[in-house]
Write a protein that holds these residues in place. Structure first.
Motif, PDB file in Angstrom:
ATOM      1  N   TYR A  12     -46.589   7.594 -51.177  1.00 25.09           N
ATOM      2  CA  TYR A  12     -45.237   8.034 -50.811  1.00 25.09           C
ATOM      3  C   TYR A  12     -44.997   9.483 -51.235  1.00 25.09           C
ATOM      4  N   PHE A  13     -45.441   9.810 -52.444  1.00 26.60           N
ATOM      5  CA  PHE A  13     -45.192  11.164 -52.949  1.00 26.60           C
ATOM      6  C   PHE A  13     -46.000  12.203 -52.175  1.00 26.60           C
ATOM      7  N   LEU A  14     -47.202  11.838 -51.733  1.00 23.59           N
ATOM      8  CA  LEU A  14     -48.002  12.791 -50.954  1.00 23.59           C
ATOM      9  C   LEU A  14     -47.292  13.160 -49.654  1.00 23.59           C
ATOM     10  N   VAL A  15     -46.814  12.136 -48.935  1.00 20.57           N
ATOM     11  CA  VAL A  15     -46.107  12.404 -47.684  1.00 20.57           C
ATOM     12  C   VAL A  15     -44.834  13.202 -47.972  1.00 20.57           C
ATOM     13  N   ALA A  16     -44.144  12.817 -49.043  1.00 22.19           N
ATOM     14  CA  ALA A  16     -42.902  13.513 -49.399  1.00 22.19           C
ATOM     15  C   ALA A  16     -43.173  14.998 -49.651  1.00 22.19           C
ATOM     16  N   MET A  17     -44.237  15.312 -50.369  1.00 21.37           N
ATOM     17  CA  MET A  17     -44.534  16.711 -50.689  1.00 21.37           C
ATOM     18  C   MET A  17     -44.874  17.513 -49.433  1.00 21.37           C
ATOM     19  N   ALA A  18     -45.588  16.872 -48.483  1.00 22.22           N
ATOM     20  CA  ALA A  18     -45.910  17.570 -47.232  1.00 22.22           C
ATOM     21  C   ALA A  18     -44.616  17.914 -46.479  1.00 22.22           C
ATOM     22  N   LEU A  19     -43.699  16.939 -46.408  1.00 19.53           N
ATOM     23  CA  LEU A  19     -42.433  17.188 -45.704  1.00 19.53           C
ATOM     24  C   LEU A  19     -41.560  18.200 -46.439  1.00 19.53           C
ATOM     25  N   PHE A  20     -41.655  18.188 -47.758  1.00 23.35           N
ATOM     26  CA  PHE A  20     -40.901  19.145 -48.583  1.00 23.35           C
ATOM     27  C   PHE A  20     -41.315  20.566 -48.193  1.00 23.35           C
ATOM     28  N   ALA A  21     -42.636  20.787 -48.067  1.00 21.11           N
ATOM     29  CA  ALA A  21     -43.127  22.117 -47.685  1.00 21.11           C
ATOM     30  C   ALA A  21     -42.595  22.500 -46.302  1.00 21.11           C
ATOM     31  N   LEU A  57     -35.405  17.024 -44.931  1.00 24.73           N
ATOM     32  CA  LEU A  57     -34.908  16.934 -46.305  1.00 24.73           C
ATOM     33  C   LEU A  57     -34.579  15.489 -46.645  1.00 24.73           C
ATOM     34  N   VAL A  58     -33.757  14.870 -45.798  1.00 24.89           N
ATOM     35  CA  VAL A  58     -33.322  13.508 -46.094  1.00 24.89           C
ATOM     36  C   VAL A  58     -34.528  12.552 -46.113  1.00 24.89           C
ATOM     37  N   VAL A  59     -35.451  12.728 -45.153  1.00 22.95           N
ATOM     38  CA  VAL A  59     -36.592  11.809 -45.104  1.00 22.95           C
ATOM     39  C   VAL A  59     -37.474  11.948 -46.344  1.00 22.95           C
ATOM     40  N   TRP A  60     -37.742  13.192 -46.790  1.00 20.83           N
ATOM     41  CA  TRP A  60     -38.633  13.277 -47.948  1.00 20.83           C
ATOM     42  C   TRP A  60     -37.936  12.822 -49.225  1.00 20.83           C
ATOM     43  N   LEU A  61     -36.610  13.008 -49.276  1.00 19.81           N
ATOM     44  CA  LEU A  61     -35.896  12.479 -50.444  1.00 19.81           C
ATOM     45  C   LEU A  61     -35.966  10.951 -50.452  1.00 19.81           C
ATOM     46  N   LEU A  62     -35.790  10.340 -49.258  1.00 12.14           N
ATOM     47  CA  LEU A  62     -35.876   8.874 -49.194  1.00 12.14           C
ATOM     48  C   LEU A  62     -37.277   8.406 -49.603  1.00 12.14           C
ATOM     49  N   LEU A  63     -38.310   9.095 -49.092  1.00 11.50           N
ATOM     50  CA  LEU A  63     -39.673   8.717 -49.481  1.00 11.50           C
ATOM     51  C   LEU A  63     -39.833   8.854 -50.997  1.00 11.50           C
ATOM     52  N   GLY A  64     -39.199   9.877 -51.559  1.00 15.05           N
ATOM     53  CA  GLY A  64     -39.219  10.056 -53.008  1.00 15.05           C
ATOM     54  C   GLY A  64     -38.559   8.891 -53.732  1.00 15.05           C
ATOM     55  N   PHE A  65     -37.399   8.450 -53.221  1.00 18.48           N
ATOM     56  CA  PHE A  65     -36.709   7.308 -53.842  1.00 18.48           C
ATOM     57  C   PHE A  65     -37.581   6.043 -53.740  1.00 18.48           C
ATOM     58  N   VAL A 351     -41.866  13.023 -59.570  1.00 17.34           N
ATOM     59  CA  VAL A 351     -43.216  13.402 -59.119  1.00 17.34           C
ATOM     60  C   VAL A 351     -43.968  14.062 -60.277  1.00 17.34           C
ATOM     61  N   THR A 352     -43.283  14.932 -60.998  1.00 21.12           N
ATOM     62  CA  THR A 352     -43.914  15.608 -62.140  1.00 21.12           C
ATOM     63  C   THR A 352     -44.330  14.600 -63.210  1.00 21.12           C
ATOM     64  N   PHE A 353     -43.496  13.583 -63.400  1.00 25.99           N
ATOM     65  CA  PHE A 353     -43.820  12.572 -64.411  1.00 25.99           C
ATOM     66  C   PHE A 353     -44.981  11.687 -63.969  1.00 25.99           C
ATOM     67  N   VAL A 354     -44.988  11.321 -62.687  1.00 28.65           N
ATOM     68  CA  VAL A 354     -45.932  10.306 -62.211  1.00 28.65           C
ATOM     69  C   VAL A 354     -47.321  10.867 -61.879  1.00 28.65           C
ATOM     70  N   MET A 355     -47.375  12.055 -61.280  1.00 31.34           N
ATOM     71  CA  MET A 355     -48.658  12.559 -60.782  1.00 31.34           C
ATOM     72  C   MET A 355     -49.764  12.628 -61.839  1.00 31.34           C
ATOM     73  N   LEU A 432     -45.850  26.534 -55.162  1.00 38.75           N
ATOM     74  CA  LEU A 432     -46.440  26.493 -56.504  1.00 38.75           C
ATOM     75  C   LEU A 432     -46.315  25.099 -57.104  1.00 38.75           C
ATOM     76  N   PHE A 433     -45.129  24.508 -56.917  1.00 36.32           N
ATOM     77  CA  PHE A 433     -44.903  23.166 -57.453  1.00 36.32           C
ATOM     78  C   PHE A 433     -45.927  22.186 -56.889  1.00 36.32           C
ATOM     79  N   ILE A 434     -46.064  22.218 -55.555  1.00 36.58           N
ATOM     80  CA  ILE A 434     -46.967  21.265 -54.911  1.00 36.58           C
ATOM     81  C   ILE A 434     -48.393  21.477 -55.422  1.00 36.58           C
ATOM     82  N   TYR A 435     -48.775  22.749 -55.559  1.00 40.88           N
ATOM     83  CA  TYR A 435     -50.102  23.037 -56.093  1.00 40.88           C
ATOM     84  C   TYR A 435     -50.234  22.465 -57.514  1.00 40.88           C
TER      85      TYR A 435
END
Ligand code: HEM
Ligand code: HEM
Ligand SMILES: [Fe+2]
Length: 462
Positions: A12-21, A57-65, A351-355, A432-435
């Motif tokens: 979920y977080f991988l897809v979220a990060m791609a959409l975030f970018a 924005l909304v979709v990646w936030l939902l994927l994040g939740f 994401v920072t906590f889990v990765m 930078l964050f995603i990296y």
């Protein structure tokens, strides 16, 4: 990682990060169109780019939740997720739906088709078939997480999280209700938009923050739970009738001007409580968790949410003020800092906590991650201040003096240039964050044997 199924969060977080970018890059495109209006006007018109910016924005936030939920539930309810397969099917449906929206909009496919064509209500532009897909994914999700919680340990965190998620899913159903009467259309539209971000999403926010505080500061559960209930109560008390601050000028009865003004003014309380909560927990906490970056994001989240949602929301929520500021750049200023502070920072904290745990490494690239926090957050704060000045001038020239909209926009060019500049900082920060969360730190890769020692350190602190 204590439970195998927590790994679902990773996908979920991988897809979220791609959409975030994609989302922040589209923001930059929009910001450029504001200063150079013909940019991409044939290929990617402003309205399409804007819709992609807000919807991604909304979709990646939902994927994040959703990802956060899959990570949190096993640990809180002390059992594996009911069905990992369903969790991946749910993700698949959401990815197909997202791709469907992009393709449909870019090429304006099935124009005017009831089921397949695009729809025109801001934030709810998805074609009907995608809306149905989202509803199906939501039902799968709620079944999966409810089964997990029902069979496991029930905590305040799982209760509040589930309440928020159920609310989110049930309110989504109003996306299907689109009465021909424009007044009713808008009234119910806000039941999704407002009651999400100023209602049930706040419950999700409070419970995810509570989980992070439990892990990062090691404070007692009882203390966290007391705060959690106060936040839930104040959020619902203020947020539900606070919907009235959107009913001022859409044709609903005049009493909403008072109900909306009074109750929405109280909406600052839960955001203030979340900020106090996070700082008091850190202050009281005994644990020295190695993941400092996750703590920075969590604290940053509560502070920026307090300012973006609480202070910038209050700024234009009284009907006497909103009469002049409605739909100006003041609204855009508030929209950016509130979404960023409350929900972007929240998901990025998680994401920072889990990765690092997923990658089984020391919280690597912490410094880079924290640099990304400061880059992105200062960019966002600068953008907000810029738009607030632009909005104040716009309000005066357009609403008080009565100048024409386009003339006023021309006069605001300098601010739109500055908004673009701050946007560049945000996008660089985001990349930078995603990296920083996806790639290992050089020393850790080289260190070899040291790694097992570091794992032990992290496991102990989890
Ligand atoms: C994570 C960061 C971001 C978030 C959470 C975000 C959120 C939003 C939201 C909620 C809206 C709708 C605003 C409204 O209806 O008032 C919006 C529109 C917009 N955003 Fe962003 N955005 C982000 C990044 C950016 C960036 C980096 C730029 C680049 C300059 C940007 C430029 C714009 C523009 C130009 C609009 C259209 C405003 C209009 O219609 O006048 N955004 N964004
Ligand atoms: C995290 C929570 C919040 C988020 C994400 C958020 C986001 C937004 C967005 C995107 C809009 C523009 C909607 C549109 O017309 O397209 C908006 C409008 C508005 N928000 Fe918020 N908001 C939040 C909390 C608050 C709070 C706590 C208040 C009041 C204290 C508030 C007051 C308002 C008002 C009055 C408007 C209407 C602006 C206008 O008339 O143009 N918001 N909000
Ligand atoms: Fe609202």
């Amino acid at each position: 990682m204590k439970y195998q199924t927590q790994r679902i969060a990773y996908a979920y977080f991988l897809v979220a990060m791609a959409l975030f970018a994609v989302q922040v890059t589209l923001g930059l495109v929009l910001g450029w169109i504001y200063v150079s209006p013909n940019f991409l006007s044939e290929l990617l018109p402003f309205n399409i780019a804007r819709m992609l910016h807000t919807n991604s924005l909304v979709v990646w936030l939902l994927l994040g939740f959703f990802g956060a939920t899959y990570y949190i539930l096993p640990e809180e309810s002390e059992r594996e997720i009911h069905s990992p397969l369903l969790a991946y099917i749910q993700l698949g449906i959401l990815v197909i739906g997202t791709a469907g929206v992009v393709v449909t909009y870019l090429f304006d496919l099935f124009h005017g088709n009831w089921l397949l064509g695009k729809e025109g209500r801001e934030f709810l532009e998805q074609p009907k078939w995608v809306k149905i897909g989202i509803a199906v994914a939501a039902v799968i999700f709620m079944y999966n997480v409810s089964m997990t919680v029902l069979k496991g340990r029930k905590t305040a965190v799982t209760n509040v999280l589930l309440m928020g998620l159920w609310g989110l899913v049930l309110l989504w159903l109003f996306a299907f209700y689109n009465p021909a009467n424009l007044v009713l259309d808008k009234q119910y539209w806000w039941w999704v938009i407002h009651l999400w971000v100023e209602g049930v999403w706040e419950l999700i926010m409070a419970s995810i923050l509570a989980f992070l505080m439990l892990k990062l500061t090691g404070v007692d559960r009882e203390v966290v739970e007391k705060w959690l209930y106060v936040i839930v109560a104040t959020a619902l008390f203020s947020g539900i009738l606070g919907t009235g601050h959107h009913y001022y000028w859409i044709g609903l009865p005049g009493y909403w001007q008072w109900i909306g003004s009074i109750f929405s003014s109280f909406e600052i309380v839960p955001f203030f409580a979340m900020m106090s909560f996070a700082f008091v927990m850190v202050w009281k906490g005994r644990r020295d968790h190695p993941n400092k970056a996750a703590l920075v994001w969590s604290l940053g989240c509560t502070v920026l949410a307090f300012f973006g949602a609480g202070v910038w929301g209050f700024l234009h929520t009284l009907h006497g003020v909103n009469y002049y500021t409605h739909g100006t750049q003041i609204t855009a200023a508030h929209g950016h800092l509130s979404f960023y502070g409350a929900y972007v920072c929240l998901v990025l904290a998680m994401v920072t906590f889990v990765m690092p745990i997923m990658k089984n490494r020391d919280p690597y690239n912490q410094v880079l991650n924290m640099a990304a926090f400061w880059l992105m957050s200062s960019g966002m704060v600068f953008m907000t201040v810029t738009l607030t000045f632009a909005g104040a001038i716009q309000t005066q020239m357009q609403r008080v003096v009565g100048d024409y909209f386009m003339d006023v926009q021309d006069g605001l060019a300098l601010f739109f240039w500055m908004r673009f500049g701050s946007g560049v900082f945000v996008v660089v920060g985001a990349l930078l964050f995603i990296y920083s969360v996806l790639f290992p730190r050089r020393e850790v890769v080289d260190a070899g044997p040291v790694q097992s020692h570091r794992d032990g350190h992290l496991e102990a602190a989890e």
